[in-house]
Structures are given as structure tokens and as C-alpha cells.
Motif scaffolding. Structure first.
Motif, PDB file in Angstrom:
ATOM      1  N   LEU A  79       0.822  -1.205   0.000  1.00 48.93           N
ATOM      2  CA  LEU A  79       0.000   0.000   0.000  1.00 48.93           C
ATOM      3  C   LEU A  79       0.858   1.258   0.000  1.00 48.93           C
ATOM      4  O   LEU A  79       0.560   2.222  -0.708  1.00 48.93           O
ATOM      5  N   VAL A  80       1.931   1.245   0.799  1.00 47.08           N
ATOM      6  CA  VAL A  80       2.840   2.394   0.834  1.00 47.08           C
ATOM      7  C   VAL A  80       3.515   2.574  -0.527  1.00 47.08           C
ATOM      8  O   VAL A  80       3.625   3.695  -1.038  1.00 47.08           O
ATOM      9  N   MET A  81       3.940   1.473  -1.128  1.00 47.56           N
ATOM     10  CA  MET A  81       4.593   1.550  -2.438  1.00 47.56           C
ATOM     11  C   MET A  81       3.611   2.007  -3.514  1.00 47.56           C
ATOM     12  O   MET A  81       3.984   2.780  -4.405  1.00 47.56           O
ATOM     13  N   LEU A  82       2.388   1.551  -3.457  1.00 45.84           N
ATOM     14  CA  LEU A  82       1.378   1.985  -4.417  1.00 45.84           C
ATOM     15  C   LEU A  82       1.095   3.475  -4.260  1.00 45.84           C
ATOM     16  O   LEU A  82       0.950   4.198  -5.250  1.00 45.84           O
ATOM     17  N   GLY A  83       1.054   3.943  -3.016  1.00 45.58           N
ATOM     18  CA  GLY A  83       0.886   5.373  -2.772  1.00 45.58           C
ATOM     19  C   GLY A  83       2.044   6.176  -3.337  1.00 45.58           C
ATOM     20  O   GLY A  83       1.857   7.251  -3.914  1.00 45.58           O
ATOM     21  N   ALA A  84       3.266   5.655  -3.196  1.00 44.68           N
ATOM     22  CA  ALA A  84       4.439   6.334  -3.753  1.00 44.68           C
ATOM     23  C   ALA A  84       4.361   6.375  -5.281  1.00 44.68           C
ATOM     24  O   ALA A  84       4.724   7.385  -5.888  1.00 44.68           O
ATOM     25  N   LEU A  85       3.905   5.303  -5.895  1.00 40.33           N
ATOM     26  CA  LEU A  85       3.739   5.297  -7.349  1.00 40.33           C
ATOM     27  C   LEU A  85       2.721   6.340  -7.808  1.00 40.33           C
ATOM     28  O   LEU A  85       2.937   7.027  -8.802  1.00 40.33           O
ATOM     29  N   ILE A  86       1.643   6.461  -7.071  1.00 39.78           N
ATOM     30  CA  ILE A  86       0.619   7.446  -7.431  1.00 39.78           C
ATOM     31  C   ILE A  86       1.170   8.853  -7.293  1.00 39.78           C
ATOM     32  O   ILE A  86       0.960   9.696  -8.167  1.00 39.78           O
ATOM     33  N   VAL A  87       1.896   9.114  -6.218  1.00 39.46           N
ATOM     34  CA  VAL A  87       2.472  10.444  -6.010  1.00 39.46           C
ATOM     35  C   VAL A  87       3.478  10.773  -7.103  1.00 39.46           C
ATOM     36  O   VAL A  87       3.476  11.886  -7.658  1.00 39.46           O
ATOM     37  N   MET A  88       4.349   9.828  -7.451  1.00 37.70           N
ATOM     38  CA  MET A  88       5.340  10.083  -8.506  1.00 37.70           C
ATOM     39  C   MET A  88       4.670  10.252  -9.865  1.00 37.70           C
ATOM     40  O   MET A  88       5.114  11.071 -10.672  1.00 37.70           O
ATOM     41  N   SER A  89       3.603   9.513 -10.114  1.00 35.11           N
ATOM     42  CA  SER A  89       2.881   9.675 -11.382  1.00 35.11           C
ATOM     43  C   SER A  89       2.241  11.057 -11.473  1.00 35.11           C
ATOM     44  O   SER A  89       2.284  11.697 -12.524  1.00 35.11           O
ATOM     45  N   MET A  90       1.696  11.533 -10.364  1.00 31.36           N
ATOM     46  CA  MET A  90       1.115  12.868 -10.364  1.00 31.36           C
ATOM     47  C   MET A  90       2.195  13.927 -10.538  1.00 31.36           C
ATOM     48  O   MET A  90       1.989  14.930 -11.234  1.00 31.36           O
ATOM     49  N   TYR A  91       3.360  13.710  -9.932  1.00 24.97           N
ATOM     50  CA  TYR A  91       4.469  14.655 -10.081  1.00 24.97           C
ATOM     51  C   TYR A  91       4.923  14.724 -11.533  1.00 24.97           C
ATOM     52  O   TYR A  91       5.076  15.808 -12.096  1.00 24.97           O
ATOM     53  N   TYR A  92       5.129  13.557 -12.146  1.00 27.64           N
ATOM     54  CA  TYR A  92       5.548  13.539 -13.551  1.00 27.64           C
ATOM     55  C   TYR A  92       4.462  14.128 -14.455  1.00 27.64           C
ATOM     56  O   TYR A  92       4.765  14.817 -15.421  1.00 27.64           O
ATOM     57  N   GLY A  93       3.216  13.867 -14.165  1.00 30.73           N
ATOM     58  CA  GLY A  93       2.145  14.438 -14.957  1.00 30.73           C
ATOM     59  C   GLY A  93       2.123  15.954 -14.884  1.00 30.73           C
ATOM     60  O   GLY A  93       1.879  16.644 -15.876  1.00 30.73           O
ATOM     61  N   GLN A  94       2.408  16.482 -13.701  1.00 28.37           N
ATOM     62  CA  GLN A  94       2.437  17.932 -13.536  1.00 28.37           C
ATOM     63  C   GLN A  94       3.661  18.542 -14.222  1.00 28.37           C
ATOM     64  O   GLN A  94       3.570  19.579 -14.867  1.00 28.37           O
ATOM     65  N   LYS A  95       4.811  17.906 -14.087  1.00 29.05           N
ATOM     66  CA  LYS A  95       6.038  18.457 -14.649  1.00 29.05           C
ATOM     67  C   LYS A  95       6.085  18.349 -16.168  1.00 29.05           C
ATOM     68  O   LYS A  95       6.581  19.237 -16.843  1.00 29.05           O
ATOM     69  N   LEU A  96       5.581  17.255 -16.716  1.00 28.42           N
ATOM     70  CA  LEU A  96       5.637  17.083 -18.163  1.00 28.42           C
ATOM     71  C   LEU A  96       4.524  17.832 -18.879  1.00 28.42           C
ATOM     72  O   LEU A  96       4.730  18.312 -19.994  1.00 28.42           O
ATOM     73  N   ALA A  97       3.366  17.953 -18.264  1.00 34.54           N
ATOM     74  CA  ALA A  97       2.230  18.671 -18.834  1.00 34.54           C
ATOM     75  C   ALA A  97       2.024  18.315 -20.305  1.00 34.54           C
ATOM     76  O   ALA A  97       2.117  19.157 -21.185  1.00 34.54           O
ATOM     77  N   LEU A  98       1.763  17.047 -20.560  1.00 30.10           N
ATOM     78  CA  LEU A  98       1.621  16.576 -21.941  1.00 30.10           C
ATOM     79  C   LEU A  98       0.386  17.118 -22.610  1.00 30.10           C
ATOM     80  O   LEU A  98       0.406  17.432 -23.797  1.00 30.10           O
ATOM     81  N   PHE A  99      -0.703  17.242 -21.876  1.00 28.35           N
ATOM     82  CA  PHE A  99      -1.957  17.699 -22.465  1.00 28.35           C
ATOM     83  C   PHE A  99      -2.306  19.049 -21.858  1.00 28.35           C
ATOM     84  O   PHE A  99      -2.796  19.137 -20.751  1.00 28.35           O
ATOM     85  N   LYS A 100      -2.031  20.080 -22.596  1.00 26.85           N
ATOM     86  CA  LYS A 100      -2.322  21.418 -22.102  1.00 26.85           C
ATOM     87  C   LYS A 100      -3.739  21.796 -22.478  1.00 26.85           C
ATOM     88  O   LYS A 100      -4.198  21.562 -23.582  1.00 26.85           O
ATOM     89  N   SER A 101      -4.436  22.410 -21.523  1.00 31.30           N
ATOM     90  CA  SER A 101      -5.824  22.794 -21.791  1.00 31.30           C
ATOM     91  C   SER A 101      -5.950  24.242 -22.206  1.00 31.30           C
ATOM     92  O   SER A 101      -5.086  25.015 -22.148  1.00 31.30           O
TER      93      SER A 101
END
Length: 59
Positions: A37-59
Motif C-alpha cells: 500500500l505504501v509503495m502503491l501510494g508512492a507510485l501514485i504520487v510520482m505519477s502525479m508529479y511527472y504528470g504535472q512536470k511534463l504537462a503533456l496535455f495542455k488545456s
């Protein structure tokens, strides 16, 4: 888009290695429930971080 993802991952090698190792452990091993559960939470946090930093889909 693929080039942007790869350069984003290469620019942050420490976080990328943690992300890949965490994903591999969750996929290939059977860690204890609380630890997974802790590792899954870390994966979710890192995915959100990368999603924010890369900003692939700009609105």
C-alpha cells in the motif's frame, strides 16, 4: 510526445529509478500488504508529479 516523456525521465534520474524499481517490485514480487500500500501510494504520487512536470496535455 514520446520524446518529451523520455527527456523528462532522463532529466530526473533519481526519481525515475525509484519509480521503475517500485513498479518492478510491485509487479514481480509479493510484498506484505501494508508495504505494498505504501509503495502503491508512492507510485501514485510520482505519477502525479511527472504528470504535472511534463504537462503533456495542455488545456
Amino acid at each position: 510526445m514520446f520524446k518529451k516523456i523520455m527527456t523528462g525521465l532522463i532529466e530526473r534520474p533519481f526519481l525515475t529509478s525509484i519509480y521503475v524499481a517500485d513498479l518492478a517490485i510491485l509487479l514481480l514480487h509479493k510484498p506484505p500488504f501494508i508495504f505494498s500500500l505504501v509503495m502503491l501510494g508512492a507510485l501514485i504520487v510520482m505519477s502525479m508529479y511527472y504528470g504535472q512536470k511534463l504537462a503533456l496535455f495542455k488545456s
